[in-house]
Design an enzyme around this catalytic site. Structure first.
Site, PDB file in Angstrom:
ATOM      1  N   ASP A 123      -9.054  11.335   9.541  1.00  0.00           N
ATOM      2  CA  ASP A 123      -8.901  10.780   8.187  1.00  0.00           C
ATOM      3  C   ASP A 123      -9.523   9.390   8.102  1.00  0.00           C
ATOM      4  OD1 ASP A 123      -8.189  10.814   5.537  1.00  0.00           O
ATOM      5  OD2 ASP A 123      -6.122  10.148   5.873  1.00  0.00           O
ATOM      6  N   LYS A 128       5.683   0.675   7.756  1.00  0.00           N
ATOM      7  CA  LYS A 128       5.301   1.921   7.102  1.00  0.00           C
ATOM      8  C   LYS A 128       6.533   2.819   7.031  1.00  0.00           C
ATOM      9  CE  LYS A 128       2.050   5.803   7.432  1.00  0.00           C
ATOM     10  NZ  LYS A 128       0.929   6.383   8.207  1.00  0.00           N
ATOM     11  N   SER A 134      -0.220   9.168   1.415  1.00  0.00           N
ATOM     12  CA  SER A 134       0.273  10.535   1.172  1.00  0.00           C
ATOM     13  C   SER A 134       1.699  10.715   1.673  1.00  0.00           C
ATOM     14  CB  SER A 134      -0.644  11.538   1.874  1.00  0.00           C
ATOM     15  OG  SER A 134      -1.968  11.413   1.413  1.00  0.00           O
ATOM     16  N   PHE A 135       2.045  10.043   2.781  1.00  0.00           N
ATOM     17  CA  PHE A 135       3.333  10.305   3.408  1.00  0.00           C
ATOM     18  C   PHE A 135       4.269   9.098   3.402  1.00  0.00           C
ATOM     19  CE2 PHE A 135       0.356  13.187   5.721  1.00  0.00           C
ATOM     20  CZ  PHE A 135       0.792  14.365   5.127  1.00  0.00           C
ATOM     21  N   GLY A 136       3.955   8.069   2.637  1.00  0.00           N
ATOM     22  CA  GLY A 136       4.864   6.944   2.615  1.00  0.00           C
ATOM     23  C   GLY A 136       4.251   5.696   2.024  1.00  0.00           C
ATOM     24  N   GLY A 163       0.815  -1.201   0.000  1.00  0.00           N
ATOM     25  CA  GLY A 163       0.000   0.000   0.000  1.00  0.00           C
ATOM     26  C   GLY A 163       0.846   1.247   0.000  1.00  0.00           C
TER      27      GLY A 163
END
Length: 1017
Positions: A847, A741, A721-723, A718
């Site tokens: 979110d 992550k 937005s940040f990684g 997956g």
């Protein structure tokens, strides 16, 4: 002929001489024998509170004149009846009663006699009537009773008998009435076919199992058959419907299955009472019931009957009660309601209960033409729309009206106040609006009034104080405003509950609240009430439950609350109370729930009473509190620290003075080395301000590199937005596979996201939140900064992949069944409820969307990605949450972001609720909120809301893939529809554009959990 009579007289004399000679041989006179038997009975009677047996002590009074004793005419010294019912006698039944050989009648019912039924009773050959009901007799039914061949009535109901029914009862060929109701009998019912004169059989309230014997169908003279409140299973034997003599058939409260024969009305033409409630009977209601023209009571609630209600029932002109609630009966189109018009012929109808079915649409106007004899009318928990007809005032004898849990709109007609005999009115959970009519105060016989969960507005009518018999008043979950009328609080008749919660009521709590001296529960929560709690609250001595949370109350807790000795629940949370927690709260003996959270209390927390159990008390959001039991995790009080400090001051001085100089030198040296080290590495290492507790050992970059095969694309599961998230083969905390992550530190905001996620996840633990295992903050092989978080691995990916086929990349698409979707909805609601209300500081996720909901091997949902999470550092005030603004950019993903964020409002719990509502609608429609069809003002919420306005179209918008996942969805259609209606209602309620109108997650969690339980049951 004359010789015959002489012979007969000679025979009688001979028998008398023989019997007299027998007693003479034994040395006992018949009179003495009967007297001795009666005295034996009295000797075993332990208690005689009414003195019923006092006359039995009179030696000069002949025993035939003792109370309860009757003797015969032909044999004036022989006892023929013993009638001692309803005298509260205790003790045992003497076996010597069997020596009363001329007894024809024994009635010892409604006492408190214990022990066993004497076996000797089997020798009473003349006995015709034996009633031992409503006692405490134990043991089994004596098989010897089968020898009482002249017995016509046997009543043993409501005792504590056990064992099986003895087969020898079939020897009672003269028996015409048999009642075994209310015992603990078990086993199967024996064949009673050899009882040709039996006309009444009652085996209710036992634990009889097995099926109904086919042989019962041979009791051709049977008029009453009562087998209710047992554990009978299987189908009703068809032979039972051959008993054309039956006038009453009662099979209620069993587990009987199958259907009723289509010709039941022809087979049982004399039937007057048919009780089938609380079974598992299904199929359609036979139209032929109309041929049982004498039928008066037709009661078949809580079964599984389906289809429409036959209009032919209107031919039952003697019908008094029609109760069909709790089935699956339906009315989808106007013609399905024709049975109402037909029932207008039943001019004596008194009770009509069709609640908890699948009736929908508008009721026919002919409803108001039903019998004016109607006493009770109930249509609760259907899908009935339209308005309450003004002509309802024709039912001048109505005492009970329940139209709750429907879709009724409009106002309450003033004419309803003409039903002056009404004592129960429930219109809750509809969409009724306008003001509550002041004329309801004319219903002076009312004892229960439910108007909650509607859209009423305006003030509470003071005229409700005229309801001097009112025991319960529920006006909760409306839009009522103004102050609480003093007049309503003068109703001392309110013995059950007063619920005015979840409205817009303001002002202070009147002193008249002290008039509620008999009230069990008072709920004024979630309003805008202010000021202090009046001392008069202490007069409400019977209060068990007091809820005042989420108001604007201030000041201290009044000492008069210490008078509420029976208080079990006290919730004062989310107000502005201050001062110390009163000591008297730990002395309330029955207090089991105390919530003082989010106030301004200070000082030491008590440690006795309710404060001994951390699960029974909530004190979060009071930063000035200290002490208490360790499980409350509060800081130690200053006085405790002060005492501890002075105990150790002398020792510390002795130790520190000699070595102080050495420590100072060491500190200076270490400081210089540290500064040198920081200067050297300041360009290479980012500041590290986070911690995941000492128990999380950081993992190295090399370990992660090897575990992901060099962060290979084959292990990529997956991106965000940040990684990116990788699957890693490494053993950590008994897990062979983990998820890593990796932050993209080149992306603006990535480091801030990393810090937010660490801060959020370090202090929360919940079964529906993704669990962080460890982290990595290091340099990669090129010397660049590297940051990663290691989570537990979720083998079933994200919810996004299960809802939308185009989101599946590495596996074939598989859809979720209805129960799986409900489980996931409950899991996510549980996680949000914990984030919002379960910790010392509420956390807003910011979110929430399908890609951030991950599924483990058991398909349990876990909320993840806390990169945008925000802590509500101030004590949460929902009104401020709705209105506070911020210059920070919008947080969240398009389609799930609440509209108020676009107007500059700060992130709030209600924003998460909005996102959850959109998520819920997406889960059950299968449509994204950013679908191409949603343009030109149309949204996912508007699409669902339009379909929900017509319940018959609601099933048309359900995700097509849900049908393929549930192979038995057609069989579950009615239950599925109920669940869908509730799920969509929750989604629409949560996603209201106005934050004020949204539900909170606690309420949503309860409603969805209840829907799931109903589906599973």
């Amino acid at each position: 002929m004359e010789g015959f009579f002489h012979a007969l007289i000679f025979l009688i004399i001979l028998l008398y001489v023989i019997s007299t000679a027998q007693y003479a041989t034994l040395g006992i006179e018949p009179a003495a024998s009967d007297r001795a038997a009666l005295l034996s009975f009295k000797s075993l009677a332990d208690d005689d509170p009414f003195g019923a047996l006092l006359s039995w002590n009179n030696g000069s009074l002949h025993y035939c004149r003792w109370r309860g004793v009757s003797c015969g005419r032909r044999h004036p010294d022989r006892v023929t009846a013993l009638d001692l019912k309803s005298l509260r006698l205790t003790g045992l039944v003497s076996p010597a009663v069997a020596n009363l050989t001329f007894l024809r009648r024994i009635d010892l019912s409604d006492n408190m006699l214990g022990g066993r039924i004497p076996e000797e009773f089997g020798s009473l050959r003349r006995l015709r009537y034996l009633n031992l009901s409503v006692n405490s007799l134990r043991g089994t039914i004596p098989s010897s009773l089968g020898n009482c061949s002249n017995l016509q009535l046997l009543n043993l109901r409501d005792n504590k008998l056990d064992g099986e029914i003895p087969p020898t009862l079939t020897n009672l060929s003269s028996l015409n009435s048999l009642s075994l109701r209310g015992n603990n009998l078990h086993g199967e019912i024996p064949h009673f076919a050899e009882l040709p004169f039996l006309s009444y059989l009652d085996c209710a309230s036992n634990y009889l199992s097995g099926t109904i014997p086919i042989s019962l169908g041979r009791l051709s003279s049977l008029e009453y058959l009562v087998l209710g409140i047992n554990n009978l299973t299987g189908e009703i034997p068809s032979s039972l419907y051959n008993l054309s003599s039956l006038t009453a058939l009662e099979l209620a409260n069993n587990q009987l299955e199958g259907t009723l024969p289509s010709d039941i009305g022809n087979a049982l033409p004399n039937l007057q009472f048919l009780y089938m409630y609380n079974n598992k009977l299904g199929g359609r209601i036979p139209a032929s019931l109309s041929n049982a023209s004498e039928l008066r009571h037709l009661e078949m609630p809580f079964n599984a009957f389906h289809g429409t209600i036959p209009p032919s029932l209107g031919a039952l002109q003697s019908l008094l009660r029609l109760q069909l609630e709790g089935n699956r009966l339906e009315a989808r189109k106007p013609s399905d309601w024709s049975f109402i018009t037909a029932l207008t012929n039943c001019t004596g109808l008194r009770v009509l209960d069709l609640g908890y079915n699948l009736l929908q649409g508008m009721m026919p106007k002919s409803l108001v033409n039903l019998s004016t004899s109607l006493l009770a009318l109930s249509f609760y928990s259907n899908q009935i729309s339209g308005i309450i007809p003004a002509e309802i005032d024709k039912f001048i004898n109505l005492t009970y009206l329940d139209m709750s849990f429907n879709d009724l709109r409009g106002t309450i007609p003033i004419e309803i106040s003409h039903l002056w005999q009404l004592n129960y009115l429930d219109l809750s959970y509809n969409k009724l609006s306008g003001e509550i009519p002041p004329t309801l105060g004319n219903l002076t016989r009312m004892d229960k009034l439910f108007l909650g969960s509607n859209e009423f507005e305006g003030a509470i009518p003071p005229t409700l104080s005229n309801l001097l018999m009112l025991e319960l008043l529920d006006l909760s979950n409306n839009r009522l405003s103004g102050s609480i009328p003093k007049e309503v609080l003068t109703l001392s008749s309110l013995t059950i509950y007063l619920d005015l919660s979840h409205n817009l009521l303001n002002g202070s709590l009147p002193l008249e609240v002290g008039n509620l001296i008999n009230t069990w529960g008072l709920n004024l929560s979630n309003n805008r009430l202010s000021g202090e709690i009046p001392d008069t609250i202490g007069k409400c001595a019977i209060l068990d439950i007091l809820h005042l949370e989420n108001n604007l109350f201030q000041g201290s807790i009044p000492p008069s609350i210490s008078n509420l000795r029976g208080l079990q629940e006290l919730d004062l949370s989310k107000n502005f109370y201050s001062g110390q927690i009163p000591a008297f709260l730990d002395e309330l003996p029955d207090l089991k729930y105390l919530n003082l959270s989010f106030n301004d209390f200070e000082g030491r927390v008590p440690m006795k009473g309710v404060f001994k159990n951390a699960s029974e008390v909530s004190l979060i959001g009071n930063p000035k509190l200290c002490g208490g039991i360790p499980e409350l995790h509060l800081p130690k009080c200053t006085s405790d620290a002060f005492i501890a400090k002075h105990h150790s001051d002398y020792k510390l001085k002795v130790i520190l003075i000699p070595i102080g100089g050495a420590i100072l030198c060491l500190i200076i040296i270490m400081g210089l080395l540290g500064i040198h080290h920081l200067i050297k590495n300041s360009r290479r290492k980012p500041q590290s301000r986070f911690s995941l507790r000492n128990r999380h050992v950081k993992v190295s970059y090399d370990e992660l590199f090897r575990a992901t095969d060099g962060f290979s694309s084959d292990n990529l599961i997956g991106t965000g937005s940040f990684g990116s998230v990788y699957k890693a083969a490494m053993n950590y905390e008994n897990a062979d596979i983990v998820a890593v992550k990796v932050l993209n530190l080149q992306q603006h905001g990535a480091f801030r996201s990393f810090m937010s996620e660490c801060e959020a996840l370090r202090s929360i633990r919940h079964r529906n939140l993704v669990k962080i295992l460890t982290l990595c903050s290091s340099l990669d092989h090129r010397g660049n900064d590297f940051m990663a978080l290691v989570f537990e691995y979720m083998p079933n990916g994200s919810l996004e992949e299960w809802l939308h086929p185009n989101a599946c990349q590495n596996r074939p698409f598989r859809s979720l069944s209805l129960i799986q979707r409900l489980n996931i909805a409950v899991d996510v609601a549980s996680a949000l409820e914990y984030l919002h209300h379960g910790g010392s500081v509420p956390i807003v996720h910011c979110d929430l969307k399908p890609s951030n909901i991950l599924l483990n091997k058991e398909m349990t949902a876990h909320v993840g990605d806390f990169g945008l999470a925000k802590f509500l550092r101030q004590p949460p005030d929902e009104s401020s949450e709705r209105s506070s603004t911020s210059t920070v950019g919008i947080k969240g993903s398009i389609g799930y972001v609440p509209p108020e964020y676009g107007m500059g409002c700060k992130p709030s719990r209600l924003g998460d609720v909005y996102s959850y509502g959109i998520l819920l609608l997406e889960m059950f429609t299968g449509m994204r909120p950013v679908d191409d069809m949603f343009k030109d003002g149309l949204s996912l919420r508007g699409y669902v809301r339009a379909a929900a306005a017509s319940p018959e179209h609601l099933m048309d918008i359900i995700d097509r893939n849900l049908h393929s996942a549930d192979n038995d969805i057609a069989y579950q259609e009615e239950c599925v529809r109920d669940c869908m209606v509730l799920a969509f209602d929750c989604g629409l309620s949560c996603s209201n554009e106005s934050p004020y109108e949204r539900s909170d997650m606690t309420k949503v969690l309860k409603e969805l959990s209840a829907a799931r339980e109903r589906l599973l049951s």
